[in-house]
Design a protein around this motif. Structure first.
Motif, short mmCIF file in Angstrom:
data_model
loop_
_atom_site.label_atom_id
_atom_site.label_comp_id
_atom_site.label_asym_id
_atom_site.label_seq_id
_atom_site.Cartn_x
_atom_site.Cartn_y
_atom_site.Cartn_z
N GLY B 161 16.49 17.60 50.14
CA GLY B 161 15.81 17.77 51.50
C GLY B 161 14.25 17.59 51.78
N LEU B 162 13.60 17.93 50.88
CA LEU B 162 12.20 18.29 50.64
C LEU B 162 11.50 17.52 51.13
CD1 LEU B 162 12.36 22.42 50.41
CD2 LEU B 162 12.11 20.80 52.15
N PRO B 163 10.11 17.09 51.33
CA PRO B 163 9.75 15.71 50.75
C PRO B 163 8.42 16.57 49.51
CG PRO B 163 8.36 17.23 52.97
CD PRO B 163 9.71 17.33 52.12
N HIS B 164 9.10 16.86 48.64
CA HIS B 164 8.45 16.64 47.62
C HIS B 164 7.56 15.10 46.91
CE1 HIS B 164 12.56 16.57 46.80
NE2 HIS B 164 12.42 16.41 45.10
N ALA B 165 8.87 14.92 47.34
CA ALA B 165 7.99 13.10 46.46
C ALA B 165 7.16 12.75 47.54
CB ALA B 165 9.71 11.89 46.82
N ARG B 166 7.02 12.67 48.66
CA ARG B 166 5.39 12.24 49.15
C ARG B 166 4.17 13.37 48.86
NH1 ARG B 166 7.98 12.69 54.64
NH2 ARG B 166 6.02 12.91 56.02
N LEU B 167 5.19 14.50 48.92
CA LEU B 167 3.35 15.50 48.00
C LEU B 167 2.48 14.34 47.14
CD1 LEU B 167 1.75 18.02 48.31
CD2 LEU B 167 4.07 18.98 46.80
N ALA B 168 3.90 14.52 45.96
CA ALA B 168 3.26 14.41 44.69
C ALA B 168 2.80 13.08 44.44
CB ALA B 168 4.56 13.87 43.93
N ALA B 169 3.05 11.77 45.56
CA ALA B 169 3.14 10.66 45.43
C ALA B 169 0.97 11.01 46.57
CB ALA B 169 3.65 9.55 46.50
N GLN B 170 1.39 11.26 47.07
CA GLN B 170 -0.06 11.46 48.21
C GLN B 170 -0.95 12.85 46.86
OE1 GLN B 170 -0.36 14.49 51.50
NE2 GLN B 170 -2.35 14.04 51.90
N ILE B 171 -0.71 13.32 45.78
CA ILE B 171 -1.45 13.98 45.19
C ILE B 171 -1.90 12.96 43.79
CG2 ILE B 171 -2.18 15.93 42.97
CD1 ILE B 171 0.28 17.45 44.69
N ALA B 172 -0.96 11.82 43.52
CA ALA B 172 -1.61 11.03 42.36
C ALA B 172 -2.35 9.73 43.23
CB ALA B 172 0.01 10.18 42.18
N ARG B 173 -2.24 10.03 44.48
CA ARG B 173 -3.15 8.89 45.25
C ARG B 173 -4.13 8.99 45.40
NH1 ARG B 173 0.53 8.01 49.65
NH2 ARG B 173 -0.54 9.88 50.35
N GLN B 174 -4.33 10.32 45.43
CA GLN B 174 -5.74 10.89 46.26
C GLN B 174 -7.29 11.99 44.72
OE1 GLN B 174 -4.21 12.10 50.79
NE2 GLN B 174 -4.86 13.62 49.37
N ALA B 175 -5.70 11.98 44.02
CA ALA B 175 -6.73 12.57 42.67
C ALA B 175 -7.39 12.19 42.47
CB ALA B 175 -5.55 13.30 41.79
N SER B 176 -8.80 13.15 42.41
CA SER B 176 -10.26 12.72 41.67
C SER B 176 -10.52 13.92 41.45
CB SER B 176 -10.73 11.52 42.92
OG SER B 176 -11.49 12.46 43.83
N VAL B 177 -11.57 13.68 40.05
CA VAL B 177 -12.49 14.67 39.94
C VAL B 177 -13.58 14.51 40.14
CG1 VAL B 177 -11.79 15.30 38.30
CG2 VAL B 177 -13.22 12.95 37.59
N THR B 178 -14.92 15.22 40.02
CA THR B 178 -15.99 14.73 41.00
C THR B 178 -17.41 14.17 40.40
OG1 THR B 178 -16.54 17.03 39.62
CG2 THR B 178 -16.51 17.06 41.66
N THR B 179 -16.55 13.88 39.03
CA THR B 179 -17.31 12.51 38.07
C THR B 179 -16.87 11.24 38.98
OG1 THR B 179 -15.39 13.03 36.65
CG2 THR B 179 -18.03 14.21 36.24
N GLY B 180 -16.21 11.39 39.27
CA GLY B 180 -15.98 10.42 40.22
C GLY B 180 -14.70 9.16 39.41
#
Lengths: 592, 463
Positions: B161-180
């Motif tokens: 019942g916790l929103p881990h899927a949304r958290l994982a999706a947000q990480i996958a969507r937003q993850a980037s490194v400084t080199t872009g």
């Protein structure tokens, strides 16, 4: 390989366990080569014609009908100059050479590499003279192995006789550097020795440990010290800082040689050690830490049987340096993984399980291992003492210490650093719980402390520990009825014990200056904090004393800075103590 | 291997079937871990399995699919002489496969550039490169408090019942490194519901991430034993993309608890001595062969960052699955039921979470000079605030000292403004740091003990 006549045939393969029949005169713990790929294995059970073999490499692609070759020797490590600065896997194969030989970043199978480079030459200076009568442990010559360690080439245990020839000069490890005339004839002695990993190296006698292993960790050295030659257990759930504690010990403790066994741990963490150690400077000698270190890295995904062997390989190497008369410290991170490896092999052999599936011999094996620690009178006619301190991390499932590995370990170790996940949660590091941890070495070390640090050190330490226990009780009361109900003395107790926790016990392992505190400085910080209690107690307990006046004192704000004072400036502590005394007594003047 | 056994051996000597296991008698030359093909009379498609144990002339074969309909009479069993492999290729990007590696999206079969053993080999610790590139996830509670670096394996511990899927999706969507450079995503599901699998697929599709993703989906309706293969297929693909094609790969595996249950099922069928809670004694070793396949390697450009998701039965961190996972991975993110109830998203329990490699990812040349100190200070202030909150429940707020009252207010604000952020809000690390400093103005300045004074002077907003 001249082993054709000793060939056997595989009858069963199940993961790391292989059974074979037809081996001629197989021995327990004999090293064998398994399958066409000649994987390295070790016989762990003999039943009729069937030998059970644990294989140190991945067994995929091996099947019944393939050959097994006996080698006649038991699982041994190479001992000689060239061990220091090495990075080995669990069965003493240098990882760097494995990389070169396998030509990839993965560990290929069936690679046979010597533990010590056979081609590298060393300059040896003879110490023994022709005509000397020598026996096992006597020094034949010396080699400057690294700038820190003078490697002593010893007569292997069990050999005695007259030195017929002894050489100085440049040799590789297999060349003869001495000839000893014995009853059985002349023996050529090279620098290289081999020793079976499951057999403790012999010594004359064990001695009672009486000197502390200085680690620079405030909560360890002051409250829960370990003696050189002692054995420590560090149990803790994941995330409680076992590895950080082990690594700080490996970095800063004042042992002369460090053997660090990463047994079933994380690959990236081992890489961090591999990267960091060559860069770090030993605070005791000013040289690179790697020059006194041997690393054994058998990460969790490397073959499980090699993990079982890794702690033995490590301790055998450690004993070898102990025999030269050095103080050696062995860190094993984590012994639970070693126990689990035993369980896995035992399960596959279909042995009757003991508690939680661990084999019934878990506790005896654990005890045997920790008993290899100790201060010893080394073998040899010369009077040498060496010490081997063993510090084993334990990873109890769910942090529950009632499980078999923790219990087996606690029975044989005399020092316990209980790492606490509640402290980790509050980000109080090191997470050594001051209420549950203990050290049975305190009485052994008392004389040393009084002589080397301060006459009243044991008393200051004891009163600080008592104070922390009092705090725990008081905090329970505060939780129920609030601060206001406490007496002034009790408030002071809470204040000072908070200082001990936050400004003494709290230590940042990642801060360059904070990570190592010399014992004298530890004593001075603690003494200064405790002086607030002794002087303050008398003042706050007077009738109608307003506690808030005390809490407002400027000097109290300087307590956190005590640990920033340079160890060369002990006078600063005197100044602080004087100020404490002055401002607290000043309060009395105001109230009057 | 020195010998090359490509001789296929065929038998019709199936002796018994029990659960996912098939025992074949009278075999010769069979090797451990070998791939097995089973053809049942009247079935067109062959079934696949692998050798688990071989003793004398008997082989125990673990089938990857349910054994329903399998018969001992007339069944042909072929031993392939090689271990299980997957054909990999960069054209897998943008595609969806089953948990067993078959094409699921109706597209053409993949033309393999290379066939690779799925069990993988251990990376030599000496050949590894230490992970130290900061990954910006755009989530303050992760970026500042528990920094993720490239090549790390950091699981999300969650509960029902916790929103881990949304958290994982947000990480996958937003993850980037400084080199872009963007991440390629390899996503594997084991026994999750259709909705959850579909949520991720849609999420990747709508944000355009799908074209740089490879999906392996095993849902609750799919075979249990197939789940044992799924993470290995995903990681083999990831290794190919990372170490041979130089990509930075983010691997998300969900739900590892289901994987472990599949492992337990097979172990039970083999009648092995069970460890804790019936899970096999070798589960630690088995999990490590999955999690340790993250990292960076010397001389290779790519990297594998792993975010496995697992649900803790009854939120119990000491359950064998989260427990053994925690001992292998480099920290964990814990999803907090408390924060979730308060309506805070993402509900990351900052105190219980931990990133072991955080210190490698922060600092002047990576994020900002004040990062480490600010993080320590926020932790300390939040801890005091939470303690004060507990006290105030018992004794009332009025009984708290002034400083404790300030900290209590700080803790509330910290949860509402720092941890809480929209699901679509992507904060830069600098923004997150500044929010942290702004909140610290709520507590007395002299309580800022964990951060150097110069940094306080420089970054603390003047009131």
């Amino acid at each position: 390989m001249n082993t054709e006549k000793k060939k056997g045939i595989i009858t069963r393969v199940s993961g790391p366990l292989v059974e074979a029949k037809g081996l001629i005169a197989p021995k327990m713990y004999e090293v064998v080569r398994v399958g066409d790929a000649e994987l390295m294995g070790e016989i762990i059970e003999l039943k009729g014609d069937i030998s059970s073999i644990q294989v140190y490499e991945e067994t995929a692609g091996i099947g019944p009908g393939e050959p097994v070759y006996g080698t006649g020797g038991t699982m041994s490590v190479d001992l000689g100059p060239g061990l220091l600065e090495s990075i080995y896997d669990g069965i003493q194969r240098p990882l760097k050479t494995i990389e070169e030989k396998s030509g990839s970043c993965y560990i290929a199978r069936g690679i046979e590499v010597d533990g010590i480079d056979r081609d590298r030459t060393w300059d040896i200076t003879a110490v023994a003279k022709v005509g000397d009568l020598v026996s096992g442990g006597d020094i034949l010559g010396e080699v400057q192995e690294t700038s820190l360690i003078m490697h002593k080439v010893m007569v292997p245990p069990g050999i005695s006789g007259k030195v017929k020839e002894v050489k100085s000069g440049s040799f590789n490890v297999t060349e003869t550097i001495a000839v000893i005339e014995t009853f059985e004839g002349d023996l050529d002695i090279p620098m290289l020795q081999k020793w079976p990993i499951r057999v403790p190296r012999p010594k004359q006698t064990k001695i009672f440990p009486s000197e502390p292993l200085i680690t620079g960790g405030r909560s360890i050295d002051t409250f829960f010290p370990v003696a050189k030659g002692g054995a420590v257990a560090i149990p803790g759930p994941f995330g409680s800082g076992k590895t950080v504690t082990q690594q700080s010990l490996a970095k800063y403790c004042d042992a002369q040689v460090i053997v660090y066994v990463g047994c079933g741990e994380r690959g990236n963490e081992m890489t961090e050690v591999l990267n960091e150690f060559p860069e770090l400077i030993d605070p005791n000698t000013g040289e690179a830490l790697m020059k006194r270190t041997i690393l054994i890295a058998n990460t969790s995904n490397m073959p499980v049987a090699a993990r079982e062997a890794s702690v033995y390989s490590g301790i055998t190497i450690a004993e070898y340096y102990r025999d030269m008369g050095y103080s050696v410290a062995l860190m094993a991170d984590s012994t639970s993984r070693w126990a689990e490896a035993m369980r896995e092999i035992s399960g596959r052999m279909e042995e009757m399980p003991g508690e939680e599936g661990y084999p019934a011999y878990l506790s005896s094996r654990t005890a045997e291992f920790y008993e290899r620690a100790g201060v010893v009178k080394c073998l040899g006619t010369e009077d040498r003492t060496g010490a081997l301190t063993v510090i084993g991390a334990v990873s109890p499932p769910g942090g529950d210490l009632s499980e078999p590995v923790s219990q087996a370990t606690l029975r044989v170790t005399k020092c316990f650093w209980g790492l606490d996940s509640a402290l980790a949660y509050k980000k109080h590091f090191p997470t050594i719980n001051w209420l549950t941890s203990y050290s049975l070495y305190v009485p052994n070390l008392e004389a040393y402390w009084r002589k080397e640090i301060a006459e009243d050190f044991p008393e200051v330490r004891a009163s600080a520990l008592t104070l922390l226990q009092a705090e725990a009780k008081l905090l329970e009361i505060v939780k129920l009825v609030g601060m206001e109900s406490l007496s002034n003395t009790e408030k002071l107790t809470l204040e000072v014990s908070r200082m001990i926790r936050e400004d003494f016990l709290f230590q940042n392992a990642f801060d360059k200056d904070d990570s190592y505190t010399p014992p004298m400085k530890q004593y001075r910080i603690l003494k200064s904090i405790m002086s607030i209690l002794t002087i303050g107690k008398e003042v706050v307990s007077r009738d109608e004393f307003e506690y808030s006046d005390f809490a407002k004192l400027e000097i109290l704000k300087e307590v956190p800075k005590l640990k920033d004072i340079s160890p060369d400036d002990m006078g600063a502590y005197d100044t602080f103590d004087a100020k404490v005394s002055e401002s607290i007594t000043g309060l009395v003047a105001v109230t009057k | 291997m020195k010998t090359n056994k490509i001789v296929t051996k065929e038998y019709k000597t199936a002796e018994s079937v029990s659960g996912p296991l098939l025992v074949v008698g009278g075999v010769e030359g069979v090797t451990y871990d070998e791939l097995v093909e089973v053809s049942v009379p009247g079935e067109k498609k062959v079934r696949v399995g692998k050798v688990l144990d071989v003793k004398g002339d008997k082989a125990v074969v673990q089938m990857f699919r349910p054994t329903a309909g399998l018969q001992t009479e007339g069944t042909k069993i072929r031993f392939k002489g090689e271990t299980a492999k997957i054909g990999v290729s960069t054209s897998m990007l943008g595609r969806v496969f089953t948990g067993g590696g078959d094409v699921l999206d109706g597209g053409p079969e993949i033309i393999a550039e290379k066939k690779v053993d799925i069990s993988g080999a251990a990376i030599n610790p000496y050949s590894r490169e230490f992970p130290d590139d900061f990954i910006q996830t755009g989530i303050s509670s992760i970026d500042i408090m528990n920094t993720l670096v490239r090549g790390q394996k950091l699981p999300i511990f969650s509960g029902a019942g916790l929103p881990h899927a949304r958290l994982a999706a947000q990480i996958a969507r937003q993850a980037s490194v400084t080199t872009g450079e963007p991440f390629a995503i390899v996503f594997g599901t084991m026994g999750v519901t259709f909705e959850e699998a579909e949520y991720f697929r849609k999420e990747f599709e709508s944000t355009g991430a799908l074209e740089r993703s490879v999906l392996f989906l095993n849902t609750a309706a799919d075979p249990v034993v197939e789940r044992i293969q799924t993470p290995r297929l995903a990681l083999t693909t990831a290794e190919y993309l990372a170490f041979e094609k130089g990509m930075h790969v983010l691997v998300i595996l969900t739900d590892m608890t289901n994987y472990c249950e599949a492992l337990r099922e097979v172990s039970g069928a083999r009648k092995e001595v069970p460890g804790r809670r019936g899970y096999p004694g070798y589960m630690y070793t088995d999990l490590s062969t999955i999690y340790e396949r993250a990292g960076r390697v010397k001389g290779k450009k790519g990297s594998i960052t792993q975010i496995p998701i697992l649900s803790m039965p009854d939120d119990d961190k000491t359950h064998p699955v989260p427990d053994l996972t925690g001992y292998i991975t480099e920290g964990q993110f814990i999803v907090s039921r408390d924060l979730n109830t308060k309506g805070i998203f993402p509900p990351v329990d900052v105190q219980g979470s931990l990133s072991r490699l955080w210190s490698a990812g922060v600092g002047p040349d990576k994020t900002r000079e004040d990062h480490a100190g600010l993080k320590d200070q926020l932790f300390a202030a939040y801890a005091i605030g939470k303690e004060a909150r507990e006290l105030s429940v018992v004794l009332g707020e009025a009984s708290l000292s002034e400083s404790d009252q300030d900290h209590l207010k700080f803790a509330e604000a910290f949860e509402k403004e720092f941890i809480n952020q929209g699901e679509r809000e992507n904060r830069s690390v600098i923004e997150s740091l500044d929010i942290g400093w702004r909140l610290l103005t709520m507590v007395p300045r002299e309580s800022l003990k964990r951060v150097k004074k110069e940094l306080v002077d420089k970054y603390l907003p003047k009131q």
